[in-house]
Design a protein around this motif. Structure first.
Motif, PDB file in Angstrom:
ATOM      1  N   GLY A   1      29.387  16.605  -9.484  1.00  0.00           N
ATOM      2  CA  GLY A   1      28.219  15.959  -8.882  1.00  0.00           C
ATOM      3  C   GLY A   1      27.003  15.833  -9.759  1.00  0.00           C
ATOM      4  N   GLY A   2      27.061  16.229 -11.006  1.00  0.00           N
ATOM      5  CA  GLY A   2      25.904  16.138 -11.894  1.00  0.00           C
ATOM      6  C   GLY A   2      25.613  14.706 -12.310  1.00  0.00           C
ATOM      7  N   ALA A   3      24.326  14.317 -12.256  1.00  0.00           N
ATOM      8  CA  ALA A   3      23.935  12.949 -12.614  1.00  0.00           C
ATOM      9  C   ALA A   3      23.322  12.860 -14.009  1.00  0.00           C
ATOM     10  CB  ALA A   3      22.939  12.406 -11.581  1.00  0.00           C
ATOM     11  N   LEU A   4      22.682  13.928 -14.450  1.00  0.00           N
ATOM     12  CA  LEU A   4      21.985  13.927 -15.737  1.00  0.00           C
ATOM     13  C   LEU A   4      22.588  14.975 -16.641  1.00  0.00           C
ATOM     14  CD1 LEU A   4      19.570  12.850 -17.447  1.00  0.00           C
ATOM     15  CD2 LEU A   4      18.208  14.702 -16.449  1.00  0.00           C
ATOM     16  N   GLY A   5      23.006  14.548 -17.826  1.00  0.00           N
ATOM     17  CA  GLY A   5      23.562  15.479 -18.798  1.00  0.00           C
ATOM     18  C   GLY A   5      22.646  15.642 -19.989  1.00  0.00           C
ATOM     19  N   GLU A   6      23.135  16.331 -20.992  1.00  0.00           N
ATOM     20  CA  GLU A   6      22.401  16.500 -22.244  1.00  0.00           C
ATOM     21  C   GLU A   6      23.357  16.283 -23.399  1.00  0.00           C
ATOM     22  OE1 GLU A   6      20.222  20.116 -24.553  1.00  0.00           O
ATOM     23  OE2 GLU A   6      19.341  19.538 -22.616  1.00  0.00           O
ATOM     24  N   LEU A   7      22.910  15.500 -24.370  1.00  0.00           N
ATOM     25  CA  LEU A   7      23.730  15.180 -25.531  1.00  0.00           C
ATOM     26  C   LEU A   7      22.820  15.064 -26.736  1.00  0.00           C
ATOM     27  CD1 LEU A   7      26.468  14.395 -26.757  1.00  0.00           C
ATOM     28  CD2 LEU A   7      26.065  12.053 -25.967  1.00  0.00           C
ATOM     29  N   ALA A   8      23.166  15.717 -27.820  1.00  0.00           N
ATOM     30  CA  ALA A   8      22.355  15.724 -29.037  1.00  0.00           C
ATOM     31  C   ALA A   8      20.934  16.208 -28.758  1.00  0.00           C
ATOM     32  CB  ALA A   8      22.330  14.332 -29.669  1.00  0.00           C
ATOM     33  N   GLY A   9      20.802  17.125 -27.810  1.00  0.00           N
ATOM     34  CA  GLY A   9      19.496  17.678 -27.484  1.00  0.00           C
ATOM     35  C   GLY A   9      18.606  16.777 -26.662  1.00  0.00           C
ATOM     36  N   LEU A  10      19.162  15.706 -26.121  1.00  0.00           N
ATOM     37  CA  LEU A  10      18.374  14.739 -25.348  1.00  0.00           C
ATOM     38  C   LEU A  10      18.983  14.541 -23.963  1.00  0.00           C
ATOM     39  CD1 LEU A  10      17.908  12.026 -28.120  1.00  0.00           C
ATOM     40  CD2 LEU A  10      16.105  13.540 -27.236  1.00  0.00           C
ATOM     41  N   PRO A  11      18.156  14.195 -22.963  1.00  0.00           N
ATOM     42  CA  PRO A  11      18.719  13.816 -21.664  1.00  0.00           C
ATOM     43  C   PRO A  11      19.609  12.594 -21.834  1.00  0.00           C
ATOM     44  CG  PRO A  11      16.333  14.128 -21.528  1.00  0.00           C
ATOM     45  CD  PRO A  11      16.690  14.121 -22.981  1.00  0.00           C
ATOM     46  N   ALA A  12      20.738  12.593 -21.128  1.00  0.00           N
ATOM     47  CA  ALA A  12      21.719  11.521 -21.297  1.00  0.00           C
ATOM     48  C   ALA A  12      22.225  11.063 -19.938  1.00  0.00           C
ATOM     49  CB  ALA A  12      22.881  12.005 -22.159  1.00  0.00           C
ATOM     50  N   LEU A  13      22.305   9.741 -19.775  1.00  0.00           N
ATOM     51  CA  LEU A  13      22.820   9.123 -18.552  1.00  0.00           C
ATOM     52  C   LEU A  13      24.008   8.237 -18.889  1.00  0.00           C
ATOM     53  CD1 LEU A  13      19.714   7.848 -16.518  1.00  0.00           C
ATOM     54  CD2 LEU A  13      21.336   9.629 -15.833  1.00  0.00           C
ATOM     55  N   LEU A  14      25.049   8.345 -18.086  1.00  0.00           N
ATOM     56  CA  LEU A  14      26.190   7.444 -18.180  1.00  0.00           C
ATOM     57  C   LEU A  14      26.141   6.510 -16.968  1.00  0.00           C
ATOM     58  CD1 LEU A  14      28.773   6.873 -19.894  1.00  0.00           C
ATOM     59  CD2 LEU A  14      30.007   8.213 -18.166  1.00  0.00           C
ATOM     60  N   GLN A  15      26.198   5.208 -17.235  1.00  0.00           N
ATOM     61  CA  GLN A  15      26.094   4.219 -16.167  1.00  0.00           C
ATOM     62  C   GLN A  15      27.160   3.144 -16.336  1.00  0.00           C
ATOM     63  OE1 GLN A  15      21.975   3.198 -17.148  1.00  0.00           O
ATOM     64  NE2 GLN A  15      21.292   4.206 -15.275  1.00  0.00           N
ATOM     65  N   PRO A  16      27.598   2.506 -15.245  1.00  0.00           N
ATOM     66  CA  PRO A  16      28.550   1.405 -15.390  1.00  0.00           C
ATOM     67  C   PRO A  16      27.942   0.266 -16.208  1.00  0.00           C
ATOM     68  CG  PRO A  16      28.346   2.097 -13.098  1.00  0.00           C
ATOM     69  CD  PRO A  16      27.241   2.760 -13.845  1.00  0.00           C
ATOM     70  N   ARG A  17      28.781  -0.367 -17.012  1.00  0.00           N
ATOM     71  CA  ARG A  17      28.333  -1.542 -17.763  1.00  0.00           C
ATOM     72  C   ARG A  17      28.431  -2.773 -16.858  1.00  0.00           C
ATOM     73  NH1 ARG A  17      30.631  -3.660 -23.681  1.00  0.00           N
ATOM     74  NH2 ARG A  17      29.309  -5.533 -23.801  1.00  0.00           N
TER      75      ARG A  17
END
Length: 318
Positions: free
Chosen positions: A87-103
């Protein structure tokens, strides 16, 4: 390429694993970004866009996620946060907030026609109507206070003519400030340029890049769109495109008398906002491999919007 934070395949695979969307097939940076790092990501389950949030406080990410959920539920063609299996919506990648969204499907149009401008007006009205009753508060970090503070600093870098043009616009903002605060409000896209809208022919298939979204006067959002979608290279409006944009909007949300009165001034305010932000970006990223939009474009637009120049008014004002 405007990818401020490059990624290695192994770190992206580790980030994507909790989503349960299948194997990573390929990914590539998107060159069009000016503030965040964006990537097209192909997974076994489909096509996605990954955004690393480079600018803005992390605590604002909850606002963006909630706003896009509201708009998605209202049937607007917007991206939204894909959730991980827990259920997580916001992740972290390379020390930054990261969002995955449909294209989203479709493509950008460089030279919009009147039908496409009408569709943009309709979309913007739908966005405002979907949020007006229960607006999610978030003042813009590049709103009127920012313009009045940043404007005098940037004026020092300009020639005499441009400095005078900017000074007059800032004085108008300060003078009108109390009345601007009484305009009807909702949540705004805040950056509805033609490179943030996708079309399939004349059908509007998607709206992207909500990272300048905020709460504020709906008229401001419309002015930002009008300046970009309906202007000629010289800065003057194309009346057919502008009338189509305004008619598409007004068919869903009629304008008030105060909005009709402040429309020419709001067009100038929208010019000031992007003139200043482009001046700042041009200095900050000079000599770097980053997309920098021309500040002079908004100097020309502001010059073409000066008091006394003919500007089509808002239709159907109440």
């Amino acid at each position: 390429m405007s990818v401020f934070t490059p990624l290695e395949r192994h770190e992206l695979e580790a980030f994507l694993a909790p989503y349960g969307l299948g194997r990573l097939l390929e990914f590539q940076g998107i060159a069009a970004g000016t503030e965040n790092s964006n990537f097209f990501v192909s997974l076994e389950s489909g096509e996605y866009v990954l955004t690393l949030i480079e600018r803005g406080p992390r605590e604002d990410m909850g606002f963006f996620i909630a706003l896009l959920d509201v708009l998605h539920e209202a049937g607007l063609p917007v991206p939204y946060a894909v959730r991980t299996t827990d259920g997580g919506a916001l992740g972290e990648l390379a020390g930054l907030p990261a969002l995955l969204q449909p294209r989203l499907s479709g493509h950008h149009v460089a030279l919009p026609n009147s039908h496409q401008c009408q569709a943009v007006g309709e979309l913007l009205a739908r966005l405002h109507l979907a949020t007006r009753a229960e607006m999610i508060e978030r003042p813009s970090d590049r709103g009127l206070d920012w313009m009045l503070a940043e404007g005098p600093l940037q004026a020092l870098r300009l020639d005499d003519e441009a400095r005078g043009l900017l000074k007059a616009a800032l004085e108008e903002i300060a003078h009108l400030r109390p009345r601007l605060d009484h305009l009807p409000q909702a949540n705004l896209h805040g950056d509805l340029f033609h490179d943030n809208v996708l079309f399939d022919g004349n059908f509007l298939s998607g709206v992207i890049d909500f990272y300048n979204a905020c709460s504020g006067p709906m008229l401001y959002d419309l002015a930002i769109a009008a300046n970009d979608w309906c202007s000629e290279p010289c800065g003057e409006f194309d009346p057919r495109r502008l009338n189509a944009l305004l008619a598409g909007y007004a068919a869903l949300r009629p304008f008030t008398a105060l909005e009709a009165e402040l429309w020419p001034a709001m067009l100038r305010i929208a010019c000031v906002r992007f003139w200043l932000s482009r001046l700042i970006a041009a200095e900050a990223f000079a000599g770097q491999d980053v997309l920098i939009k021309d500040p002079e474009e908004y100097r020309r637009l502001l010059q073409a919007r000066q008091p006394g120049t003919p500007i089509p008014g808002l239709p159907f004002a109440l």
